[in-house]
Design an enzyme around this catalytic site. Structure first.
Site, PDB file in Angstrom:
ATOM      1  N   CYS A 255      -0.640 -34.397   0.576  1.00  0.00           N
ATOM      2  CA  CYS A 255       0.367 -33.375   0.277  1.00  0.00           C
ATOM      3  C   CYS A 255       1.788 -33.758   0.734  1.00  0.00           C
ATOM      4  CB  CYS A 255      -0.037 -32.064   0.954  1.00  0.00           C
ATOM      5  SG  CYS A 255       1.152 -30.752   0.645  1.00  0.00           S
TER       6      CYS A 255
ATOM      7  N   TYR B 135       5.861 -31.973 -10.202  1.00  0.00           N
ATOM      8  CA  TYR B 135       4.782 -30.982 -10.437  1.00  0.00           C
ATOM      9  C   TYR B 135       5.051 -30.188 -11.711  1.00  0.00           C
ATOM     10  CZ  TYR B 135       2.750 -31.782  -5.847  1.00  0.00           C
ATOM     11  OH  TYR B 135       2.136 -32.358  -4.773  1.00  0.00           O
TER      12      TYR B 135
ATOM     13  N   TRP C 198      -9.292 -26.248   1.014  1.00  0.00           N
ATOM     14  CA  TRP C 198      -9.205 -27.430   1.895  1.00  0.00           C
ATOM     15  C   TRP C 198     -10.311 -27.377   2.939  1.00  0.00           C
ATOM     16  CZ3 TRP C 198      -6.417 -31.072  -0.046  1.00  0.00           C
ATOM     17  CH2 TRP C 198      -5.216 -30.821  -0.692  1.00  0.00           C
TER      18      TRP C 198
HETATM   19  N1  GSH Z   1       3.106 -23.521   0.011  1.00  0.00           N
HETATM   20  C1  GSH Z   1       3.578 -24.089  -1.220  1.00  0.00           C
HETATM   21  C2  GSH Z   1       3.541 -25.603  -1.230  1.00  0.00           C
HETATM   22  C3  GSH Z   1       2.425 -26.264  -0.545  1.00  0.00           C
HETATM   23  C4  GSH Z   1       1.370 -26.732  -1.524  1.00  0.00           C
HETATM   24  O1  GSH Z   1       1.443 -26.527  -2.736  1.00  0.00           O
HETATM   25  N2  GSH Z   1       0.388 -27.377  -0.982  1.00  0.00           N
HETATM   26  C5  GSH Z   1      -0.701 -27.858  -1.801  1.00  0.00           C
HETATM   27  C6  GSH Z   1      -1.013 -29.284  -1.483  1.00  0.00           C
HETATM   28  S1  GSH Z   1       0.303 -30.375  -1.886  1.00  0.00           S
HETATM   29  C7  GSH Z   1      -1.917 -27.003  -1.490  1.00  0.00           C
HETATM   30  O2  GSH Z   1      -2.236 -26.793  -0.342  1.00  0.00           O
HETATM   31  N3  GSH Z   1      -2.616 -26.501  -2.492  1.00  0.00           N
HETATM   32  C8  GSH Z   1      -3.765 -25.668  -2.304  1.00  0.00           C
HETATM   33  C9  GSH Z   1      -4.224 -25.026  -3.576  1.00  0.00           C
HETATM   34  O3  GSH Z   1      -3.633 -25.306  -4.629  1.00  0.00           O
HETATM   35  O4  GSH Z   1      -5.169 -24.261  -3.511  1.00  0.00           O
HETATM   36  C10 GSH Z   1       2.913 -23.456  -2.396  1.00  0.00           C
HETATM   37  O5  GSH Z   1       2.226 -22.494  -2.180  1.00  0.00           O
HETATM   38  O6  GSH Z   1       3.140 -23.859  -3.534  1.00  0.00           O
END
Ligand code: GSH
Length: 324
Positions: free
Chosen positions: A50, A187, A89
């Site tokens: 990430c 993205y 995760w």
């Molecule tokens: N907190 C932000 C950015 C953090 C983010 O997107 N992290 C990703 C990894 S790079 C994540 O944890 N994704 C979990 C998911 O999509 O369930 C969001 O909600 O967009």
């Protein structure tokens, strides 16, 4: 209930990807409504894949707030497996599949503890209060700025000022632009569900990279000889560019290695331990190629590109640097 990526839509009717807002945004500080700045109180949860989490590891490492390799320090660090499971995760890198400090198997457990009504995605980076086991901050926009400012009493002696007062306004402006046109543009291109949205963001991204290529022809870092928070943010995207975004997100007009200044700049930063030691190319490859980001029904892990070239000498010594 905490959402999974599959059950949560961030796509507009036009096919554009619009990222969810952060839910846990209470700042760190000394005010009555702020999160207290205290050594040993928090655990930062990251994933090697990430970029938003990577920023935090680099900044914590540079400032001496944590050793990002051992995960110990003023802030402790827990790591989840780079490929997200349908349950979110997972702490499957740890013995028994449980985070040794928080005692949980999946990150969504800490989000649910914080807010049983939380319906967003359970994302990294997440700062968890160790005593309560609750997520207290997942504000990846501001998190690095807290480490750089209100956490200063715990910085190591001689730590650089990554967010100096005299540049703060300019850094904020550049960071905002980097977010929309670089960090999140990959993205927005990769997750677009229409040709138009993909092309719009592809152009936005490469036009901005062209401009940054010019800028980095004039000084060692984005703000001349001073390494700042903006460099950390740009680096986190550049480090993933050729291994992930160029392939999985179709950001393929050029590779990072086709931009002489950006590529030498990225390598210059990689050679600083807090950047290099926290750049996990294997996690990046697995996370993007085998995760839910791209179409890969047979789960083939591509062999290239060769990342050993990041160790090669760079040409940035031609510019001054205030980093010792
Ligand atoms: N907190 C932000 C950015 C953090 C983010 O997107 N992290 C990703 C990894 S790079 C994540 O944890 N994704 C979990 C998911 O999509 O369930 C969001 O909600 O967009």
């Amino acid at each position: 209930m905490v959402a999974t990526s599959e059950s949560f839509s961030e796509i507009t009717p036009e096919g554009a990807f619009v990222r969810q807002a952060n839910r846990f945004v209470t700042p760190f500080g000394s005010g009555p409504d702020e999160l207290p700045v205290e050594a040993g109180k928090y655990r930062l949860i990251v994933s090697g894949v990430c970029p938003w989490a990577h920023r935090q590891l680099i900044v914590l490492g540079i400032l001496g707030l944590a050793d990002p390799v051992s995960g110990t320090g003023v802030i402790s660090i827990g790591k989840v497996r780079p490929v997200r499971t349908p349950k979110g995760w997972e702490f499957s890198l740890d013995p028994g599949g449980v985070d040794p400090v928080l005692g949980i198997r999946y990150l969504p457990e800490a989000y649910e503890k914080a807010d049983p009504a939380y319906t967003g995605r359970a994302t990294v980076p997440a700062v968890v209060d160790i005593n309560s086991g609750k997520v207290v901050n997942n504000d990846y926009h501001r998190l690095s700025n807290y480490w750089e400012t209100v956490w200063a009493p715990y910085h190591k002696p001689g730590a650089p000022d990554l967010y100096p007062e005299d540049l703060r306004r300019e850094i904020d402006v550049l960071n905002e632009l980097l977010f929309h046109e670089v960090n999140n543009a990959v993205y927005k291109a990769g997750f677009a569900e229409s040709q138009k949205e993909y092309e719009k963001n592809y152009d936005l991204l490469f036009n901005r990279l062209d401009a940054l290529e010019q800028r980095l022809g004039k000084g060692r870092y984005l703000f001349g000889d001073r390494l700042t928070d903006s460099d950390v943010r740009l680096y986190a995207t550049l480090a993933r560019f050729d291994t992930a975004y160029n392939l999985v997100f179709r950001c393929n007009r050029s590779r990072l290695i086709d931009f002489p200044n950006l590529w030498n700049y990225a390598r210059d930063l990689y050679h600083i331990p807090a950047f290099g030691d926290t750049t996990d190319f294997d996690a990046i490859k697995r996370g993007y190629h085998l995760g839910s980001h791209g179409y890969n029904p047979y789960r083939i892990l591509s062999l290239g590109p060769d990342t050993s070239i990041w160790n090669e000498k760079h040409d940035r010594d031609r510019f001054a640097s205030a980093v010792s």
